[in-house]
Design an enzyme around this catalytic site. Structure first.
Site, PDB file in Angstrom:
ATOM      1  N   ASP A  20       9.617  17.915   6.973  1.00 18.19           N
ATOM      2  CA  ASP A  20       9.750  19.227   6.361  1.00 18.19           C
ATOM      3  C   ASP A  20       8.359  19.675   5.904  1.00 18.19           C
ATOM      4  O   ASP A  20       7.487  18.835   5.637  1.00 18.19           O
ATOM      5  CB  ASP A  20      10.708  19.126   5.170  1.00 18.19           C
ATOM      6  CG  ASP A  20      10.747  20.396   4.350  1.00 18.19           C
ATOM      7  OD1 ASP A  20      11.004  21.458   4.929  1.00 18.19           O
ATOM      8  OD2 ASP A  20      10.483  20.313   3.136  1.00 18.19           O
ATOM      9  N   ASP A  61       7.327  22.561   3.347  1.00 20.45           N
ATOM     10  CA  ASP A  61       7.131  22.911   1.940  1.00 20.45           C
ATOM     11  C   ASP A  61       7.852  21.912   1.034  1.00 20.45           C
ATOM     12  O   ASP A  61       9.065  21.710   1.142  1.00 20.45           O
ATOM     13  CB  ASP A  61       7.637  24.323   1.675  1.00 20.45           C
ATOM     14  CG  ASP A  61       6.956  25.341   2.570  1.00 20.45           C
ATOM     15  OD1 ASP A  61       5.736  25.222   2.771  1.00 20.45           O
ATOM     16  OD2 ASP A  61       7.654  26.235   3.086  1.00 20.45           O
TER      17      ASP A  61
END
Length: 521
Positions: free
Chosen positions: A360, A362
């Site tokens: 992922d 952020d």
């Protein structure tokens, strides 16, 4: 008396009506200080796709009940999802139960007594299975099939494993897609790891649920799992797993005879078309057809002999089921065995080594700046560069899968998203694939996590199977997307991660360095 062991119950389900009956029988068990209740009950909802929540309960007790999703990945994966989700309560034992069994009074006390009786070297204890069969007539083929569970070894309808033993062998082999052979495979691997397996004194009741006329034909898919067992455990796997011998040789001979008859028929027709004498071909046809007919009749007789007698109410229906399926089963069995041999010709031990890590963005690789469209605001998370370098050093492909709903919300555009991605790419030395979803929560797309689209697109772009990918993220949507796609997931919590997301995650690491330890070891 020794201290009572801490245990949790794990129940995979596809939401059948029998689930609540099973839970009612569990909640009706008597627990006390000497025979404590489970520290939690984990239901694993294995229905695929977007489904309404399960509406079930444990009536009359306050035992913790949690539901986690496994998105239709099969019973082996569902059981893994369940026992791994117990890390928050840290039980010593995991009691696996099926959703179609009934627990008689005294089962819980019997389980705890069985667990308490296990010395340190015992990794699992099995309960006995009682299958109620009709008392006024002989059982049907399907009833006898279910009844065979009463003598099955290591059946997970009621099987308790030490959590430490499960961790040592990495749980069930998820390449077994159905409730067949995955339990025998686990028992063999636990034994090979140095643990003993034993039988307890408790028992459960396994009713015969209704089935349609073609159920015996569908069961032939298990021949592919037999091919996987042979690949993993060698030619003598049946003896090692205490599994009864199959009748595959009869099916193979039947199909071979049909092939001889077909060859004779083709030869006969060809000879006649060319004006030649079809005598040899006709003889081949006759011999092949006779052998095929004899073997098929023998198989049908073997199936019918123990069943209902003429005059029994069930006889005509059983005859209607047995005759066509006895013709079709040999062909289905051979087809599935061939498919399994082909699919697993290169299969190695469980678990397979990962080939890609998908992060992922952020909150995992970079500080989470909400709806960030400014490359200058990008700041790597602690350990991000080292995690990416370690993945590369291990020969793994590395990519990013990221929700970017700010595009749909009108807070930034895709050009800004790509600019931020380029900056992250520069800081990390270049990644192998970038996949992002520009849609919002209400758009109903298939790519926004927790949907599986981003992970599947990344795997396709990298040219790796999705089950060889590991997804690392900081919120539950990341690991749920991994589960839904068929990948593995690791949660690295931050201050925004909810407690329930941490509890439900199959694997949790305190930081990226620890996450890479789980991935690479």
């Amino acid at each position: 008396m020794s201290a009572a062991p801490r245990w949790a119950a794990v129940i995979p389900t596809i939401g059948r009506p029998c689930l609540q009956t099973m839970l009612d029988s569990l909640a009706a068990q008597h627990a006390d200080e000497a025979h404590p209740a489970p520290v939690e009950v984990v239901l694993v909802d294995d229905r695929p796709g977007a489904v309404p929540p399960l509406e079930v309960s444990l009536p009359g007790v306050d035992w913790p009940l949690r539901i986690v999703r496994d998105h239709g990945r099969g019973p082996a994966s569902a059981r893994n999802r369940g026992w791994r989700a117990t890390h928050g309560t840290d039980p010593e034992w995991i009691a696996f139960l099926d959703d179609d069994v009934v627990l008689p009074q005294g089962w819980l006390a019997g389980l705890v007594d069985d667990l308490r009786a296990c010395p340190a070297g015992v990794g699992a204890t099995q309960g006995s299975i009682i299958v109620p069969l009709p008392g006024d007539r002989r059982p049907t083929d399907w009833e006898r099939n279910v009844g065979a569970l009463a003598g099955a070894d290591w059946a997970t309808a009621d099987m308790a494993y030490r959590r430490r033993a499960l961790e040592q062998v990495d749980g069930f082999d998820e390449r077994f897609p159905r409730a067949f052979r995955e339990d025998a495979d686990l028992a063999l691997r636990v034994r090979h790891a140095g643990w003993a397996l034993t039988r307890g004194v408790r028992h459960i009741v396994h009713p015969v649920r209704p089935a349609d006329d073609a159920v015996s034909l569908r069961l032939q898919a298990g021949n592919a799992d037999d091919a996987l067992m042979r690949r993993l455990h060698g030619r003598d796997w049946r003896a090692a797993a205490d599994a009864p011998g199959g009748g595959f040789w009869l099916h193979a001979a039947t199909v071979a005879a049909a092939g001889v008859a077909a060859a004779g028929l083709i030869g006969s027709l060809t000879a006649r078309a060319l004006g030649r004498h079809p005598g040899p071909a006709d003889a081949t046809l006759a011999v092949g057809a006779a052998v095929w007919g004899g073997l098929t009749a023998r198989f049908a007789a073997i199936r019918l002999a123990p069943g209902p007698r003429p005059g029994d109410p069930e006889f005509r229906a059983e005859l209607r089921r047995m005759l066509p399926t006895s013709v079709a089963i040999p062909f289905a069995a051979v087809r599935h065995r061939f498919r399994g041999e082909l699919a697993h010709r290169h299969t190695g031990p469980w678990p397979p080594a990962p080939r890609a890590v998908l992060f992922d963005r952020d909150g995992t690789l970079v500080r989470d700046v909400p709806y960030n469209g400014d490359p200058g605001a990008v700041e790597l998370m602690p350990g991000a560069l080292e995690a990416v370098r370690r993945a590369r050093d291990a020969g793994l492909a590395v990519g990013v899968v990221s929700n970017q709903s700010g595009v749909a919300r009108g807070l930034l555009d895709e050009q800004q998203v790509r600019a931020v991605n380029r900056r992250v790419d520069e800081l990390l030395g270049g990644l192998d694939t970038w996949q992002y979803c520009p849609h919002g929560p209400a758009d109903g797309c298939g790519c926004r996590k927790p949907m599986p689209g981003l992970i599947r697109r990344a795997a396709e772009d990298l040219g790796v199977d999705v089950d060889r990918c590991v997804v690392i993220g900081d919120i539950g949507a990341d690991v749920e997307a991994a589960q839904a796609a068929g990948a593995s997931g690791v949660l690295v919590p931050t201050e925004v991660t909810r407690r329930d997301e941490v509890l439900d995650a199959p694997r949790v690491a305190p930081d990226l360095a620890a996450a890479m330890e789980l991935v690479i070891g």
